[in-house]
Design a protein around this motif. Structure first.
Motif, PDB file in Angstrom:
ATOM      1  N   UNK A  79      10.776  -3.747   6.408  1.00 26.61           N
ATOM      2  CA  UNK A  79      11.862  -4.141   5.506  1.00 26.61           C
ATOM      3  C   UNK A  79      11.591  -3.718   4.071  1.00 26.61           C
ATOM      4  N   UNK A  80      10.396  -3.983   3.584  1.00 26.00           N
ATOM      5  CA  UNK A  80      10.069  -3.669   2.188  1.00 26.00           C
ATOM      6  C   UNK A  80      10.033  -2.163   1.941  1.00 26.00           C
ATOM      7  N   UNK A  81       9.578  -1.410   2.930  1.00 24.06           N
ATOM      8  CA  UNK A  81       9.395   0.032   2.710  1.00 24.06           C
ATOM      9  C   UNK A  81      10.625   0.872   3.054  1.00 24.06           C
ATOM     10  N   UNK A  82      11.506   0.392   3.931  1.00 25.04           N
ATOM     11  CA  UNK A  82      12.637   1.231   4.364  1.00 25.04           C
ATOM     12  C   UNK A  82      13.992   0.544   4.238  1.00 25.04           C
TER      13      UNK A  82
ATOM     14  N   UNK B 257       9.200   8.656  12.451  1.00 27.44           N
ATOM     15  CA  UNK B 257       7.785   8.671  12.064  1.00 27.44           C
ATOM     16  C   UNK B 257       7.530   8.348  10.597  1.00 27.44           C
ATOM     17  N   UNK B 258       8.501   7.736   9.943  1.00 31.39           N
ATOM     18  CA  UNK B 258       8.420   7.508   8.496  1.00 31.39           C
ATOM     19  C   UNK B 258       7.174   6.716   8.101  1.00 31.39           C
ATOM     20  N   UNK B 259       6.799   5.745   8.941  1.00 32.68           N
ATOM     21  CA  UNK B 259       5.683   4.858   8.599  1.00 32.68           C
ATOM     22  C   UNK B 259       4.396   5.228   9.340  1.00 32.68           C
ATOM     23  N   UNK B 260       4.254   6.485   9.701  1.00 36.90           N
ATOM     24  CA  UNK B 260       2.965   6.960  10.218  1.00 36.90           C
ATOM     25  C   UNK B 260       1.903   6.693   9.160  1.00 36.90           C
ATOM     26  N   UNK B 261       0.807   6.071   9.548  1.00 33.47           N
ATOM     27  CA  UNK B 261      -0.184   5.592   8.571  1.00 33.47           C
ATOM     28  C   UNK B 261      -0.702   6.702   7.669  1.00 33.47           C
ATOM     29  N   UNK B 262      -0.884   7.902   8.211  1.00 30.39           N
ATOM     30  CA  UNK B 262      -1.412   9.007   7.409  1.00 30.39           C
ATOM     31  C   UNK B 262      -0.523   9.409   6.254  1.00 30.39           C
ATOM     32  N   UNK B 263       0.744   8.983   6.282  1.00 26.31           N
ATOM     33  CA  UNK B 263       1.650   9.289   5.171  1.00 26.31           C
ATOM     34  C   UNK B 263       1.320   8.503   3.906  1.00 26.31           C
ATOM     35  N   UNK B 264       0.530   7.436   4.044  1.00 24.43           N
ATOM     36  CA  UNK B 264       0.327   6.512   2.934  1.00 24.43           C
ATOM     37  C   UNK B 264      -0.363   7.167   1.734  1.00 24.43           C
ATOM     38  N   UNK B 265      -1.089   8.263   1.962  1.00 15.36           N
ATOM     39  CA  UNK B 265      -1.835   8.909   0.875  1.00 15.36           C
ATOM     40  C   UNK B 265      -1.064  10.059   0.219  1.00 15.36           C
TER      41      UNK B 265
ATOM     42  N   UNK C  21      12.339   9.296  -3.048  1.00 14.44           N
ATOM     43  CA  UNK C  21      11.008   9.445  -3.638  1.00 14.44           C
ATOM     44  C   UNK C  21       9.952   9.638  -2.551  1.00 14.44           C
ATOM     45  N   UNK C  22      10.049   8.866  -1.472  1.00 16.42           N
ATOM     46  CA  UNK C  22       9.088   8.993  -0.389  1.00 16.42           C
ATOM     47  C   UNK C  22       9.218  10.340   0.318  1.00 16.42           C
ATOM     48  N   UNK C  23      10.454  10.807   0.516  1.00 15.81           N
ATOM     49  CA  UNK C  23      10.642  12.082   1.209  1.00 15.81           C
ATOM     50  C   UNK C  23      10.036  13.234   0.414  1.00 15.81           C
ATOM     51  N   UNK C  24      10.201  13.228  -0.905  1.00 14.41           N
ATOM     52  CA  UNK C  24       9.547  14.231  -1.750  1.00 14.41           C
ATOM     53  C   UNK C  24       8.030  14.104  -1.647  1.00 14.41           C
ATOM     54  N   UNK C  25       7.548  12.865  -1.678  1.00 12.66           N
ATOM     55  CA  UNK C  25       6.111  12.620  -1.626  1.00 12.66           C
ATOM     56  C   UNK C  25       5.517  13.105  -0.308  1.00 12.66           C
ATOM     57  N   UNK C  26       6.183  12.838   0.812  1.00  9.90           N
ATOM     58  CA  UNK C  26       5.699  13.292   2.118  1.00  9.90           C
ATOM     59  C   UNK C  26       5.655  14.825   2.191  1.00  9.90           C
ATOM     60  N   UNK C  27       6.582  15.476   1.497  1.00 17.80           N
ATOM     61  CA  UNK C  27       6.623  16.945   1.509  1.00 17.80           C
ATOM     62  C   UNK C  27       5.328  17.539   0.965  1.00 17.80           C
TER      63      UNK C  27
ATOM     64  N   UNK D 265       0.826  -1.217   0.000  1.00 17.68           N
ATOM     65  CA  UNK D 265       0.000   0.000   0.000  1.00 17.68           C
ATOM     66  C   UNK D 265       0.851   1.254   0.000  1.00 17.68           C
ATOM     67  N   UNK D 266       2.157   1.110   0.327  1.00 20.98           N
ATOM     68  CA  UNK D 266       2.962   2.293   0.651  1.00 20.98           C
ATOM     69  C   UNK D 266       3.423   3.047  -0.589  1.00 20.98           C
ATOM     70  N   UNK D 267       3.517   4.381  -0.491  1.00 22.14           N
ATOM     71  CA  UNK D 267       4.053   5.167  -1.601  1.00 22.14           C
ATOM     72  C   UNK D 267       5.557   4.956  -1.704  1.00 22.14           C
ATOM     73  N   UNK D 268       6.116   5.182  -2.891  1.00 17.48           N
ATOM     74  CA  UNK D 268       5.428   5.774  -4.025  1.00 17.48           C
ATOM     75  C   UNK D 268       5.028   4.723  -5.067  1.00 17.48           C
ATOM     76  N   UNK D 269       5.331   3.464  -4.793  1.00 18.40           N
ATOM     77  CA  UNK D 269       5.098   2.389  -5.748  1.00 18.40           C
ATOM     78  C   UNK D 269       3.772   1.675  -5.522  1.00 18.40           C
TER      79      UNK D 269
END
Length: 529
Positions: free
Chosen positions: A65-68, A132-140, A439-445, A17-21
């Motif tokens: 593991x898969x996300x980070x 806090x990288x995997x805070x659920x609200x980041x998923x969108x 990619x995730x850091x840009x996306x979270x921004x 489910x996780x961004x950006x893929x």
């Protein structure tokens, strides 16, 4: 074996489910297999704390593991530590839910699960091992049209939404397994559908009718593409500045008000804070200002400051045993324009193990500087208590956000409360390579733009440099690993959102409710569930 497969399935669903893929709707059912596993073990009536812990650990280990995994490119020790410890913390939270669920009704235990998870996420934003990288609200973060209401709730509104839908789905599945009533099943599925669709519909309405606000400001962001593993510490400051000026010249105009460089782009030949006002580095930038007097440089720099007064030594200060002095080491940004003053901001949300040793009084006597050395730096970074807002010659107010700080929503609101009208992100994501990390850091921004309704200019060393509007859209970007510069006019907005005003109120309420249920649960006898 069935419970093992359920735990494995939850880990996979969380990861995919996780961004950006990923495909973010999977997050609405990702906890259901794990909740079902826990319920089945609890229903046996036997003690199963160990099984619940180990199976949940498997789920969270897969997810982490898969996300980070990409942290490995920067530091093997840091990657292993982040994945193993974060999985452990998540498993302990789930085990706590299991213990409370044994003593309460389904309704109370469900409320506890939602609130204690959000409380954990909030805690993970503030303690020494903050991650806090995997805070659920980041998923969108790649579905910004779905979560425009983050300007009211922040990312914890997203976490609440996700956990609520998971609980409702779990309850629906459990009810159908028990009574096999298809009509009731269809009704509850419709209710779950509405719980998903209504927030998205509200967001789409906001997204469609939101109008960008504020004064137009022309900005140039630089992307020098300096390889941190082969060039960063071999290029002199003079060579780096020559490159930055050349890239600036490619895009600057008479209307340009700001130039943003990446994080610590000036890092060689040891820059002393006390000397930087009259240094050859600032002289090079000042000479450029003679042709563009309206210009404001926002420059990332690595600097230090010798401490002559021992009363000013803090836990974040460092000692040089070879030359017998104390000093503060900073990851900073400074504002330089045609005025005589230079304003500084020192990065204050630090990467654990790379810029900051957690629990120094306990760990440093045991480990020495091992975490810092393996992280690629030689000193603990020194922070400041409150963020600094840079004010241009024309009066525009910009927040200098450095790298990892862009993950912290409530911290960013502190800039806005001080009057920031724009967010300027200075970052160096090259340590992670071309992975999901940058990619995730840009996306979270993009989430910070929605929460604050502030346009963002982002300068990244190797990419991705970008401009983001107040709705969270990336309106212009420079490809990863491409050297160059970008120019864009964005709006400086001084309006305050509900989230900026009240911060992480959802998390604070969750802490209160979760702790209340936890205390009362262990003061009464176990209930039938």
């Amino acid at each position: 074996m069935k419970n093992l497969l359920l735990a494995f399935l939850s880990g996979i669903l969380l990861a995919v489910a996780w961004p950006t893929y990923g495909f973010s709707p999977f997050i609405f059912i990702a906890f259901v297999p794990l909740l079902l596993m826990e319920y089945q073990l609890r229903s046996t009536g036997k003690s199963c704390k160990g099984k619940v812990f180990l199976l949940s650990y498997l789920s969270f280990f897969i997810w982490n593991t898969i996300t980070t995994w990409w942290i490995w490119n920067s530091t093997e020790l840091g990657a292993g530590f982040a994945i193993l410890v974060n999985s452990l913390l998540m498993s302990l939270v789930f085990l706590l839910y299991h213990l409370v669920a044994k003593r309460n009704t389904f309704k109370i235990s469900s409320i506890f699960f939602i609130t204690i998870w959000i409380a954990f996420e909030k805690f993970h934003h503030h303690w020494d091992f903050s991650w806090p990288w995997l805070t659920l609200g980041n998923v969108f973060s790649e579905n910004i049209a779905w979560i425009q209401w983050y300007e009211y709730t922040g990312i914890f509104g997203g976490s609440l939404w996700i956990l609520l839908v998971n609980i409702l789905t779990f309850y629906t599945l459990l009810s159908f397994i028990k009574i096999r009533d298809k009509i009731l099943l269809y009704r509850r599925i419709c209710g779950i559908g509405l719980t998903i669709i209504i927030p998205i519909s509200c967001s789409l309405w906001i997204y469609t009718y939101y109008k960008e606000k504020g004064k137009p400001v022309e900005i140039v962001v630089l992307q020098p593409n300096i390889d941190p593993y082969s060039e960063k510490y071999t290029l002199s400051n003079r060579e780096t500045i020559t490159l930055l000026l050349r890239l600036t010249q490619e895009e600057i105009s008479k209307n340009t008000h700001f130039i943003f460089t990446p994080e610590t782009v000036i890092s060689q030949e040891v820059n002393n804070l006390n000397d930087i006002f009259d240094s050859k580095e600032t002289d090079s930038f000042r000479s450029f200002l003679k042709r563009y007097p309206q210009l404001n440089w926002v420059i990332g720099v690595s600097i230090f400051q010798v401490i002559n007064d021992k009363d000013k030594i803090t836990p974040q200060s460092n000692y040089n045993p070879y030359q017998d002095y104390w000093f503060n080491d900073y990851n900073s940004a400074f504002l330089l324009n045609s005025s005589k003053e230079i304003n500084f901001y020192h990065k204050s949300k630090l990467v654990v193990g790379v810029e900051n040793m957690p629990f120094q009084s306990i760990l440093k006597p045991i480990l020495g500087d091992i975490m810092i050395d393996l992280g690629g730096t030689v000193a603990v970074k020194t922070t400041q208590k409150m963020p600094t807002v840079f004010i241009s010659k024309e009066g525009e107010k910009v927040a200098p956000v450095i790298c990892y700080e862009s993950v912290y929503g409530e911290y960013i609101t502190k800039y806005v409360k001080q009057g920031a009208q724009l967010l300027g992100v200075l970052t160096n994501d090259a340590w992670w390579g071309n992975t999901q990390g940058h990619k995730q850091l840009l996306s979270y921004t993009r989430l910070r733009a929605i929460e604050t309704r502030k346009s963002i200019a982002r300068s990244a060393n190797t990419g991705t440099s970008a401009f983001i509007n107040q709705r969270g859209n990336i309106i212009k970007q420079l490809a990863y690993k491409k050297q160059g510069s970008l120019r864009e006019t964005i709006l400086a907005n001084d309006k305050i959102t509900v989230y900026v005003r009240y911060g992480d109120y959802i998390a604070r309420i969750s802490v209160f409710i979760g702790l209340g249920i936890l205390l009362t649960s262990f003061l009464k006898k176990r209930s039938e569930v």
